[in-house]
Design an enzyme around this catalytic site. Structure first.
Site, PDB file in Angstrom:
ATOM      1  N   SER A  17      -0.485   0.377  -8.512  1.00  0.00           N
ATOM      2  CA  SER A  17       0.814  -0.265  -8.716  1.00  0.00           C
ATOM      3  C   SER A  17       0.689  -1.786  -8.622  1.00  0.00           C
ATOM      4  O   SER A  17       1.243  -2.521  -9.448  1.00  0.00           O
ATOM      5  CB  SER A  17       1.826   0.244  -7.691  1.00  0.00           C
ATOM      6  OG  SER A  17       2.095   1.614  -7.873  1.00  0.00           O
ATOM      7  N   ARG A  40       5.087  -7.412  -3.131  1.00  0.00           N
ATOM      8  CA  ARG A  40       5.586  -6.225  -2.432  1.00  0.00           C
ATOM      9  C   ARG A  40       7.069  -6.020  -2.717  1.00  0.00           C
ATOM     10  O   ARG A  40       7.535  -4.878  -2.795  1.00  0.00           O
ATOM     11  CB  ARG A  40       5.316  -6.316  -0.925  1.00  0.00           C
ATOM     12  CG  ARG A  40       5.615  -5.024  -0.181  1.00  0.00           C
ATOM     13  CD  ARG A  40       4.895  -4.948   1.147  1.00  0.00           C
ATOM     14  NE  ARG A  40       3.460  -4.768   0.985  1.00  0.00           N
ATOM     15  CZ  ARG A  40       2.859  -3.594   0.775  1.00  0.00           C
ATOM     16  NH1 ARG A  40       3.583  -2.480   0.682  1.00  0.00           N
ATOM     17  NH2 ARG A  40       1.559  -3.528   0.658  1.00  0.00           N
ATOM     18  N   HIS A  43       7.057  -4.406  -5.993  1.00  0.00           N
ATOM     19  CA  HIS A  43       6.582  -3.030  -5.825  1.00  0.00           C
ATOM     20  C   HIS A  43       7.683  -2.131  -5.285  1.00  0.00           C
ATOM     21  O   HIS A  43       7.852  -0.984  -5.718  1.00  0.00           O
ATOM     22  CB  HIS A  43       5.378  -3.021  -4.875  1.00  0.00           C
ATOM     23  CG  HIS A  43       4.850  -1.671  -4.557  1.00  0.00           C
ATOM     24  ND1 HIS A  43       5.136  -1.018  -3.372  1.00  0.00           N
ATOM     25  CD2 HIS A  43       4.059  -0.830  -5.261  1.00  0.00           C
ATOM     26  CE1 HIS A  43       4.536   0.158  -3.370  1.00  0.00           C
ATOM     27  NE2 HIS A  43       3.874   0.301  -4.490  1.00  0.00           N
TER      28      HIS A  43
END
Length: 213
Positions: A17, A40, A43
Protein backbone atom coordinates in the site's frame (compact mmCIF):
# COMPACT_ATOMS: atom_id res chain seq x y z
CA UNK A 1 -15.97 -10.00 -14.64
CA UNK A 2 -13.24 -9.54 -12.04
CA UNK A 3 -10.08 -7.80 -13.11
CA UNK A 4 -6.85 -9.64 -12.40
CA UNK A 5 -6.05 -9.35 -8.70
CA UNK A 6 -2.59 -8.37 -7.54
CA UNK A 7 -1.04 -11.24 -5.62
CA UNK A 8 0.17 -9.91 -2.28
CA UNK A 9 0.87 -11.91 0.85
CA UNK A 10 -1.17 -10.76 3.86
CA UNK A 11 1.99 -9.71 5.70
CA UNK A 12 2.98 -7.49 2.76
CA UNK A 13 -0.32 -5.67 2.19
CA UNK A 14 0.63 -2.57 4.18
CA UNK A 15 4.08 -2.45 2.58
CA UNK A 16 2.55 -2.69 -0.88
CA UNK A 17 0.00 0.00 0.00
CA UNK A 18 2.77 2.43 0.90
CA UNK A 19 4.60 1.56 -2.32
CA UNK A 20 1.47 2.46 -4.29
CA UNK A 21 1.08 5.72 -2.36
CA UNK A 22 4.71 6.64 -3.12
CA UNK A 23 4.20 5.78 -6.80
CA UNK A 24 1.03 7.86 -7.07
CA UNK A 25 2.56 10.83 -5.29
CA UNK A 26 5.11 10.83 -8.09
CA UNK A 27 7.34 13.89 -8.12
CA UNK A 28 5.34 15.74 -5.48
CA UNK A 29 7.73 17.04 -2.83
CA UNK A 30 6.62 16.72 0.78
CA UNK A 31 8.09 18.74 3.62
CA UNK A 32 11.16 16.81 4.83
CA UNK A 33 10.42 14.84 7.99
CA UNK A 34 6.67 14.84 7.44
CA UNK A 35 6.54 12.13 4.78
CA UNK A 36 5.64 9.21 7.12
CA UNK A 37 2.76 11.20 8.60
CA UNK A 38 1.34 12.36 5.28
CA UNK A 39 1.61 8.90 3.76
CA UNK A 40 -0.04 7.23 6.75
CA UNK A 41 -2.95 9.68 6.54
CA UNK A 42 -3.33 8.79 2.87
CA UNK A 43 -3.06 5.10 3.74
CA UNK A 44 -5.78 5.44 6.38
CA UNK A 45 -8.18 7.41 4.18
CA UNK A 46 -7.18 6.65 0.56
CA UNK A 47 -7.38 10.43 0.16
CA UNK A 48 -4.42 12.11 -1.50
CA UNK A 49 -5.69 15.54 -0.48
CA UNK A 50 -3.74 15.08 2.75
CA UNK A 51 -0.57 15.67 0.76
CA UNK A 52 -1.80 19.25 0.36
CA UNK A 53 -3.96 20.06 3.37
CA UNK A 54 -1.74 18.93 6.26
CA UNK A 55 -0.01 21.94 7.80
CA UNK A 56 2.97 21.54 10.14
CA UNK A 57 4.35 24.26 12.38
CA UNK A 58 8.11 24.69 12.41
CA UNK A 59 9.85 21.67 13.96
CA UNK A 60 6.50 20.21 15.05
CA UNK A 61 7.51 16.64 14.26
CA UNK A 62 10.89 16.83 16.00
CA UNK A 63 9.36 18.46 19.06
CA UNK A 64 6.58 15.86 19.21
CA UNK A 65 9.02 12.96 18.92
CA UNK A 66 11.16 14.44 21.69
CA UNK A 67 8.06 14.87 23.85
CA UNK A 68 7.08 11.22 23.39
CA UNK A 69 10.60 10.12 24.28
CA UNK A 70 10.27 12.16 27.47
CA UNK A 71 7.02 10.45 28.46
CA UNK A 72 4.31 12.65 26.98
CA UNK A 73 0.75 11.37 27.18
CA UNK A 74 -1.97 11.86 24.57
CA UNK A 75 -5.42 13.35 25.18
CA UNK A 76 -8.07 12.66 22.56
CA UNK A 77 -11.61 13.95 22.08
CA UNK A 78 -13.13 10.57 21.15
CA UNK A 79 -13.01 7.00 22.36
CA UNK A 80 -12.56 5.99 18.73
CA UNK A 81 -9.29 7.88 18.47
CA UNK A 82 -8.18 6.51 21.82
CA UNK A 83 -8.89 2.96 20.65
CA UNK A 84 -6.90 3.47 17.46
CA UNK A 85 -3.69 4.74 19.05
CA UNK A 86 -0.94 2.19 19.68
CA UNK A 87 -0.95 2.34 23.46
CA UNK A 88 1.69 -0.36 23.92
CA UNK A 89 4.20 1.55 21.85
CA UNK A 90 3.43 4.79 23.68
CA UNK A 91 3.81 3.01 27.02
CA UNK A 92 7.41 2.13 26.12
CA UNK A 93 8.23 5.77 26.79
CA UNK A 94 5.99 6.16 29.83
CA UNK A 95 3.01 7.79 28.14
CA UNK A 96 -0.70 6.98 28.31
CA UNK A 97 -3.75 7.81 26.19
CA UNK A 98 -6.61 9.65 27.88
CA UNK A 99 -10.17 10.35 26.76
CA UNK A 100 -12.65 11.84 29.20
CA UNK A 101 -15.73 11.95 26.98
CA UNK A 102 -17.53 9.19 28.88
CA UNK A 103 -16.81 10.61 32.34
CA UNK A 104 -19.87 11.61 34.35
CA UNK A 105 -18.18 14.70 35.80
CA UNK A 106 -17.41 15.90 32.27
CA UNK A 107 -21.06 15.58 31.30
CA UNK A 108 -22.10 17.48 34.42
CA UNK A 109 -19.52 20.23 33.85
CA UNK A 110 -20.68 20.64 30.26
CA UNK A 111 -24.31 20.87 31.41
CA UNK A 112 -23.57 23.44 34.10
CA UNK A 113 -21.36 25.59 31.86
CA UNK A 114 -23.48 25.25 28.73
CA UNK A 115 -20.55 23.87 26.75
CA UNK A 116 -19.90 20.65 24.87
CA UNK A 117 -18.42 17.58 26.52
CA UNK A 118 -15.41 17.93 24.25
CA UNK A 119 -14.68 21.40 25.61
CA UNK A 120 -15.15 20.14 29.16
CA UNK A 121 -12.70 17.33 28.39
CA UNK A 122 -10.00 19.88 27.61
CA UNK A 123 -10.67 21.59 30.95
CA UNK A 124 -10.38 18.27 32.76
CA UNK A 125 -7.10 17.50 31.00
CA UNK A 126 -5.77 20.90 32.05
CA UNK A 127 -6.89 20.34 35.64
CA UNK A 128 -5.44 16.84 35.96
CA UNK A 129 -2.35 16.99 33.77
CA UNK A 130 -1.75 20.65 32.98
CA UNK A 131 1.79 20.55 34.36
CA UNK A 132 2.74 17.40 32.44
CA UNK A 133 3.78 16.81 28.84
CA UNK A 134 0.65 16.47 26.73
CA UNK A 135 -0.16 15.91 23.09
CA UNK A 136 -3.77 16.71 22.12
CA UNK A 137 -5.28 14.74 19.24
CA UNK A 138 -8.62 16.25 18.19
CA UNK A 139 -10.41 14.46 15.38
CA UNK A 140 -14.06 15.22 15.95
CA UNK A 141 -14.98 18.31 17.95
CA UNK A 142 -14.17 21.86 16.84
CA UNK A 143 -15.20 23.03 20.32
CA UNK A 144 -12.27 21.06 21.75
CA UNK A 145 -9.89 23.02 19.52
CA UNK A 146 -11.52 26.31 20.45
CA UNK A 147 -11.16 25.52 24.15
CA UNK A 148 -7.53 24.45 23.66
CA UNK A 149 -6.86 27.75 21.92
CA UNK A 150 -8.33 29.61 24.90
CA UNK A 151 -6.43 27.55 27.48
CA UNK A 152 -3.15 28.11 25.66
CA UNK A 153 -3.74 31.86 25.43
CA UNK A 154 -4.69 31.95 29.11
CA UNK A 155 -1.38 30.30 29.98
CA UNK A 156 -3.12 27.29 31.52
CA UNK A 157 -1.76 24.78 29.01
CA UNK A 158 1.48 24.47 27.07
CA UNK A 159 0.86 21.48 24.79
CA UNK A 160 3.79 19.62 23.28
CA UNK A 161 1.67 19.27 20.15
CA UNK A 162 -1.89 19.91 19.00
CA UNK A 163 -3.17 17.60 16.29
CA UNK A 164 -6.16 19.50 14.90
CA UNK A 165 -8.07 17.35 12.45
CA UNK A 166 -11.79 17.52 13.27
CA UNK A 167 -14.07 16.64 10.37
CA UNK A 168 -17.32 18.31 9.43
CA UNK A 169 -19.00 21.58 8.54
CA UNK A 170 -19.91 23.68 11.60
CA UNK A 171 -16.97 25.74 12.89
CA UNK A 172 -14.50 23.10 11.68
CA UNK A 173 -12.50 25.35 9.37
CA UNK A 174 -12.62 28.27 11.80
CA UNK A 175 -11.39 26.21 14.78
CA UNK A 176 -8.46 24.90 12.77
CA UNK A 177 -7.51 28.41 11.72
CA UNK A 178 -7.37 29.40 15.41
CA UNK A 179 -4.78 26.71 16.05
CA UNK A 180 -2.82 27.77 12.98
CA UNK A 181 -2.62 31.22 14.58
CA UNK A 182 -0.83 30.01 17.71
CA UNK A 183 2.74 31.28 17.74
CA UNK A 184 4.58 29.09 20.25
CA UNK A 185 2.54 25.87 20.18
CA UNK A 186 3.55 23.03 17.83
CA UNK A 187 0.69 21.80 15.66
CA UNK A 188 -0.29 19.47 12.87
CA UNK A 189 -3.55 20.65 11.30
CA UNK A 190 -5.62 19.30 8.41
CA UNK A 191 -6.75 22.53 6.83
CA UNK A 192 -10.33 22.55 5.56
CA UNK A 193 -13.22 20.23 6.35
CA UNK A 194 -11.46 16.88 6.19
CA UNK A 195 -10.15 14.86 9.12
CA UNK A 196 -11.67 12.52 11.66
CA UNK A 197 -10.84 10.41 14.68
CA UNK A 198 -9.12 7.86 12.45
CA UNK A 199 -6.84 10.58 11.09
CA UNK A 200 -6.08 11.86 14.60
CA UNK A 201 -5.12 8.33 15.67
CA UNK A 202 -3.06 7.63 12.57
CA UNK A 203 -1.01 10.82 13.04
CA UNK A 204 -0.26 9.71 16.60
CA UNK A 205 0.72 6.27 15.35
CA UNK A 206 2.88 7.69 12.56
CA UNK A 207 4.84 9.62 15.18
CA UNK A 208 5.18 6.52 17.35
CA UNK A 209 6.35 4.41 14.41
CA UNK A 210 8.99 7.02 13.59
CA UNK A 211 10.69 6.33 16.91
CA UNK A 212 13.32 3.64 16.62
CA UNK A 213 14.98 3.92 20.02
Amino acid sequence: MLTELEQVRPADIEKRSFEIITEELGDRVLLPGTEPIVKRCIHTSADFDYADNLVFSDHAVDRALDAVRRGASIVTDTQMARAGINKKRLARYGGEVHCFMSDEDVAETARLNGTTRAAACMDKAAELYGNERLIFAVGNAPTALVRLYELVNEGVLRPELIIGVPVGFVNVVQSKELILGLKDTPYIVARGRKGGSNIAACICNALLYMLND
